[in-house]
Design a protein around this motif. Structure first.
Motif, PDB file in Angstrom:
ATOM      1  N   GLU A   1     -27.243 -10.262  74.438  1.00 40.74           N
ATOM      2  CA  GLU A   1     -27.084 -11.510  73.699  1.00 40.74           C
ATOM      3  C   GLU A   1     -28.357 -11.749  72.887  1.00 40.74           C
ATOM      4  OE1 GLU A   1     -25.679 -15.838  75.021  1.00 40.74           O
ATOM      5  OE2 GLU A   1     -27.599 -15.303  75.920  1.00 40.74           O
TER       6      GLU A   1
ATOM      7  N   ARG B   1     -28.837 -21.187  69.040  1.00 43.12           N
ATOM      8  CA  ARG B   1     -27.581 -20.523  68.713  1.00 43.12           C
ATOM      9  C   ARG B   1     -27.571 -19.181  69.424  1.00 43.12           C
ATOM     10  NH1 ARG B   1     -27.282 -20.489  62.300  1.00 43.12           N
ATOM     11  NH2 ARG B   1     -25.277 -19.505  62.756  1.00 43.12           N
ATOM     12  N   ARG B   2     -26.417 -18.783  69.928  1.00 47.83           N
ATOM     13  CA  ARG B   2     -26.308 -17.539  70.683  1.00 47.83           C
ATOM     14  C   ARG B   2     -25.298 -16.611  70.015  1.00 47.83           C
ATOM     15  NH1 ARG B   2     -28.892 -18.001  75.487  1.00 47.83           N
ATOM     16  NH2 ARG B   2     -29.571 -20.094  76.035  1.00 47.83           N
TER      17      ARG B   2
ATOM     18  N   GLU C   1     -21.113 -15.073  66.618  1.00 48.39           N
ATOM     19  CA  GLU C   1     -21.718 -16.249  67.206  1.00 48.39           C
ATOM     20  C   GLU C   1     -20.868 -16.744  68.358  1.00 48.39           C
ATOM     21  OE1 GLU C   1     -24.118 -20.290  66.039  1.00 48.39           O
ATOM     22  OE2 GLU C   1     -23.034 -19.232  64.463  1.00 48.39           O
ATOM     23  N   LYS C   2     -21.531 -17.034  69.456  1.00 39.94           N
ATOM     24  CA  LYS C   2     -20.881 -17.548  70.662  1.00 39.94           C
ATOM     25  C   LYS C   2     -20.700 -19.058  70.498  1.00 39.94           C
ATOM     26  CE  LYS C   2     -21.849 -17.522  75.614  1.00 39.94           C
ATOM     27  NZ  LYS C   2     -22.844 -17.053  76.610  1.00 39.94           N
ATOM     28  N   THR C   3     -19.501 -19.518  70.735  1.00 42.29           N
ATOM     29  CA  THR C   3     -19.237 -20.952  70.656  1.00 42.29           C
ATOM     30  C   THR C   3     -19.007 -21.493  72.055  1.00 42.29           C
ATOM     31  OG1 THR C   3     -16.882 -20.599  70.326  1.00 42.29           O
ATOM     32  CG2 THR C   3     -18.252 -20.788  68.346  1.00 42.29           C
ATOM     33  N   ASP C   4     -19.181 -22.778  72.225  1.00 43.32           N
ATOM     34  CA  ASP C   4     -19.040 -23.394  73.541  1.00 43.32           C
ATOM     35  C   ASP C   4     -17.606 -23.740  73.899  1.00 43.32           C
ATOM     36  OD1 ASP C   4     -21.726 -23.258  74.062  1.00 43.32           O
ATOM     37  OD2 ASP C   4     -22.154 -25.196  73.163  1.00 43.32           O
ATOM     38  N   SER C   5     -16.657 -23.287  73.152  1.00 42.30           N
ATOM     39  CA  SER C   5     -15.251 -23.648  73.442  1.00 42.30           C
ATOM     40  C   SER C   5     -14.658 -22.821  74.532  1.00 42.30           C
ATOM     41  CB  SER C   5     -14.403 -23.521  72.176  1.00 42.30           C
ATOM     42  OG  SER C   5     -14.504 -22.236  71.622  1.00 42.30           O
TER      43      SER C   5
END
Length: 152
Positions: free
Chosen positions: A103, A137-138, A148-152
């Motif tokens: 990551e 941002r990850r 991009e990793k989202t928090d959903s």
């Protein structure tokens, strides 16, 4: 990133003295333009947790471009250059890992500091120390591609 004599980008190494000079002057380590608001830092989770980076501060847009254009970051299976492809004088701070993280973490910080750390094999290399974190941002690999990793 370094610039080759022909003007093309060299993503294999960082020109430490130039990166440090630009950071001290408040300029982006990629485009050399002034950093006005927040500075972006790229590294693995360990760098974000420690608050210490071997890559210089940059604009958020420049960091996004690096994630797409640097083969080592953009493609999961791209390997770092070794041997004769690594510019002479390249060094890594002691204790920093050259292993590719699973990551990538982009830290957006209000201000930053600079320092020097002992380098593996002797000498010193610059490190960059983000100020207070304004955002994180990850980015992770999905099917070998960085997203991009989202928090959903």
């Amino acid at each position: 990133m370094n610039e080759r004599p022909d003007g093309t980008a060299d993503y294999v190494s960082i020109d430490g003295p130039t990166a440090l000079f630009l950071a001290i002057k408040g300029r982006c380590g990629l485009c050399a333009e002034p950093i006005v608001d927040v500075a972006a830092f790229l590294g693995g989770p360990g760098a974000a947790e420690a608050g210490a980076y071997s890559d210089p501060p940059m604009h958020e847009g420049c960091a996004e471009a690096a994630l797409k254009l640097c083969p080592h970051m953009a493609r999961q299976h791209a390997r770092r250059a070794t041997g004769s492809r690594v510019p002479e004088g390249s060094a890594v701070p002691e204790g920093f890992s050259e292993a590719k993280p699973e990551e990538w973490v982009m830290v957006l910080a209000a201000g930053y500091g600079t320092g020097l750390m002992p380098a593996e094999g002797g000498g010193t290399v610059p490190i960059f120390l983000p100020g207070s974190y304004e955002g994180v941002r990850r980015f992770v690999y999905e099917d070998g591609v960085l997203i991009e990793k989202t928090d959903s």
